[in-house]
Design a protein around this motif. Sequence first.
Motif, short mmCIF file in Angstrom:
data_model
loop_
_atom_site.label_atom_id
_atom_site.label_comp_id
_atom_site.label_asym_id
_atom_site.label_seq_id
_atom_site.Cartn_x
_atom_site.Cartn_y
_atom_site.Cartn_z
N ASP A 101 -4.20 -16.70 -3.96
CA ASP A 101 -2.96 -17.11 -3.30
C ASP A 101 -2.36 -15.93 -2.54
OD1 ASP A 101 -3.18 -19.60 -4.40
OD2 ASP A 101 -1.70 -19.25 -6.00
N PHE A 102 -2.15 -16.11 -1.24
CA PHE A 102 -1.54 -15.02 -0.46
C PHE A 102 -0.31 -15.52 0.26
CE2 PHE A 102 -4.47 -16.99 2.63
CZ PHE A 102 -3.59 -17.23 3.68
N ASN A 103 0.48 -14.60 0.70
CA ASN A 103 1.63 -14.94 1.54
C ASN A 103 1.86 -13.80 2.50
OD1 ASN A 103 4.03 -13.02 0.63
ND2 ASN A 103 2.84 -13.58 -1.18
N ALA B 160 -6.70 -12.97 -8.32
CA ALA B 160 -7.39 -13.91 -9.21
C ALA B 160 -7.41 -15.32 -8.63
CB ALA B 160 -6.74 -13.91 -10.59
N THR B 161 -6.26 -15.77 -8.14
CA THR B 161 -6.19 -17.13 -7.60
C THR B 161 -6.47 -17.14 -6.10
OG1 THR B 161 -3.84 -16.89 -7.13
CG2 THR B 161 -4.44 -17.81 -9.27
N LYS C 239 -4.84 -19.83 0.45
CA LYS C 239 -5.79 -19.21 -0.47
C LYS C 239 -6.81 -18.42 0.32
CE LYS C 239 -5.69 -22.17 -4.57
NZ LYS C 239 -5.18 -21.17 -5.54
N THR D 63 -12.41 -10.80 -12.25
CA THR D 63 -11.16 -11.49 -11.99
C THR D 63 -10.89 -11.69 -10.50
OG1 THR D 63 -9.94 -9.41 -12.13
CG2 THR D 63 -10.08 -10.71 -14.13
N PHE E 197 -11.15 -5.43 -9.15
CA PHE E 197 -11.04 -6.83 -9.55
C PHE E 197 -12.42 -7.46 -9.75
CE2 PHE E 197 -7.31 -5.83 -6.94
CZ PHE E 197 -6.33 -6.03 -7.89
N ASN F 39 -2.42 -12.61 -4.89
CA ASN F 39 -2.84 -12.64 -6.27
C ASN F 39 -4.37 -12.70 -6.24
OD1 ASN F 39 -3.69 -13.48 -8.80
ND2 ASN F 39 -1.87 -14.71 -9.18
N SER G 144 1.40 -10.21 0.44
CA SER G 144 0.81 -9.85 -0.84
C SER G 144 -0.16 -10.93 -1.26
CB SER G 144 1.89 -9.64 -1.91
OG SER G 144 2.56 -10.85 -2.17
#
Lengths: 449, 462
Positions: free
Chosen positions: B383-385, B380-381, B411, B259, B254, B378, B376
């Motif tokens: 954002d996790f959960n 790029a942003t 985040k 990214t 990444f 993302n 998981s």
Amino acid sequence: MDYLKLVDEIINRGKVKLDELETYLVKNKSIEIGVFKGELDRYSVSESGGLSLRGTVDGKMGYSYTEKLDESSIDMLIDQAYENGKYIDVTDGDVIFEGSTDYKKLNLYCDRLATVPIEEKIEFTKNIEKYAYSLDDRVVAVQTCVYEEFEQERILKNTKGLELIDKQNLAIAYVSLVVKDKEDTQTGIGYKVFTDLTTVDYKDIAKEAVEEAISMLGATSIKTGNYTTVIKNKVFADLLQAFSSIFSADSAQKGLSLLKDKIDEEIASPIFNLVDNPLFEEGFASSSFDDEGTSTKYKRLIDKGVLKTLLHNWRTAKKDGIESTGNASRPSYKSTLTISPSNFYVENGDDSFDDILNGIDHGVYITSLAGLHSGLNPVSGDFSLSAHGFEILNGKIHRPINQITIAGNFFSLLKNIELIANDLKFGTPGSGYFGSPSIKIKFLSIAGE
Amino acid sequence: MLEKKLIEDVLDAALSKGGDFAEIFVEDKTNGNIKLVGGLIENNISGRDFGVGIRILDKYNSVYAYTNDATDENLIKVAKAAAAALNSSKVDLKLNLMKANTSNNNSILKSLKDIPMTDKIELLRRGYEAAKNYDSVISQVVVGYMEEEQNILIANTDGLLVDDRRVRTRYYVDSVASKDGEMQRGYYAPGASMGFEFYDKVNVEDIAKEASRIAKTMIYADYCPSGVMPVIIDNEFGGVLFHEACGHALEAAFVSKGTSAFADKLGQLVASPLVTAIDDGTIPNGWGTTNIDDEGTPTQRNVLIEDGVLKSYLIDKLNGRRMGMKSTGSARRQSYKFAPTSRMNNTYIDAGKSTLDEMISNTERGLYAKKLGGGSVNPATGDFNFAVMEGYIVENGKIIKPVRGATLIGKGTKVLELIDMVGNNLKLGQGMCGASSGTIPANVGQPSIRVKALTVGGRKED
């Protein structure tokens, strides 16, 4: 290598040690094209396969497999299946099946896909990336832009005289990208699954991703509370996939599904119909026989809200005194026999998507869920998932929202369905091919600010 | 696994149409899986994975091909087919493959193939009894046994020739508690790069009781409330927070393409100064430990963040080219079916000075997440959960009651800054990490930590 000869040799030699046996041979071919900044940055080709043997001694089934597909593996396969079977406690378990009386003819292999020159496929993939960048200045990076093509041949043969072969292929084009407006970063994805490249417009795939990402710019959270919620078609399909094990008779019989003993009971809203259709021509989990050799058929699992059947293989069916529903499945030749859905979808409702939004004064439209592999529990039905989407105000999409979670219980959710749209869409095929129209739920608990 | 002459011929064929680097990866792996459901051994499968992957690099671009037909003529054919993707002229090779020696991080004492099947079965039965008899609310128990031995050989046109043996053992218990038409699960699955001596180190009864304890606690738990609050995340598998929220975004795959939220931030303060984070592929017998990575580079201890400052990324050869940086021994792949890319091995937040008791007693109202499930991100942003498997409400410095069904979101870049206490009880937990080069064993880890404010997604009563 003549694989059929190898299979025959295994069956002949295996009969000495094993009462009944079956070979399951899979051959795969794949192509992957990856593009980055106009260059072919990743290119991959493969031909591979594997062979699994399963066989019984006194009703106990042992399994073995190998990826070394030659003469040298035969004794190891037979010895290990024999040895592994000895320790099985379940004697009324898996069976070697003699075959169904007839099988539907399905055309699952598209010659045209295989014959399109590789250069055209590369060009197609490059076009997706190029077009995505051209659509909006705020597209700062295309993370992944790939074309993948798969071909699989399945050969099932056993000592009960069954011999079945099928072959299928499909391709997926997929793009994920990042858009940026000042400090605000959002991502979007676009994809298409197909067997005929000439029917696909690369522009649609790029557009889907760019529109999704741009539409999320400026997203903020929303106040915690209960909201009338619309779940986007492919998102509900993802949710259905994540909970699909509740429809397995194996889960039910083991006390791992709350649908145990619920046949003929109302478990969902009366407008909800759920179908498993392995014969669906546009589906990508179609087949005329399952991985146990049983012919497959269309069935409604939920009919007007009432649970009609679960998904069975022969082991679970015998236990319930019924016939297999043709859902025996080997996720891979490395796996033992289990159960999985085929083309599995919620039937379209009567309303358009706009009609569904119309009646909502204040609500939430969910367009993406994350954490589907961890944030939900198929055993209890509970879920709590990271989400994003839009606020709905006076029947219209109002503004993007993110950094929220939706939480609830899948079994209650099924009963709280108020309206179903007529926009059925499928996700990407995996262990099954899942689809749904957009769905309005009376209320869902949403956590935000 | 392959003759040296054949390897050289394959590498030669791989560069027959250009390219500046070629590599061959040979894998021969045996697997065994036994599963017990409700007291009965239901599945027992064993087998052999075998195949060869050939990779060609041409500056920033890569070609990959794999097959499981390792005959001489087929391997040459596959190498030539891969080469056909490049359209330039032959590279003349003067190859002199030299067998490299590697250090051994994973000593294996009891070879899995010498252990009688009955001993393995016995472990499953013992686990079942302990889990089932834990409490009358336990309605179902599934116990699994997993073993594998992966032998690999890697050779490349830099003259490298190296092999590695990876033996892995794992045991899991999945307990279900039922009450009044509801069901809850508890799951515990330790593993190691060890042979059967793993079972001298762990007690399967303890694993079983832990799974049942979680299931029982959760069946009596209320739903978690929602909102933004301080969250204390306990040690061991709690480290999945760092893994998801930051670890993935530090992967060169990444970073090299710009990214990642952490791109271009080396040397900058990206976390609370209390945070030091490490990825160490050399921890003896660690679940994510290997002697060499899947490009043949020896694994190493990489300090990713030191006192809050970003020090290093996780880098493989190909992405390292784009970044102008050397490999950190972080290239991994599930099997010969995947081209390698940068991944985590054993990743953890290092120990600090606080105690768990201090964190709880200093929290007025918050969530104590004792066990996390998966999650998981993302990249790029950011954002996790991730899911809370076992959680408790903390009020006025005390643990009040268990709660179920919570998800933590946020985040990655933010959460690191919000860590305001780091414990002294570092422990690692075992997981399977899925990404573009497949699903691989990886340790996550941390001491107990407190995050000042996180969004907790719970559910009020319907």
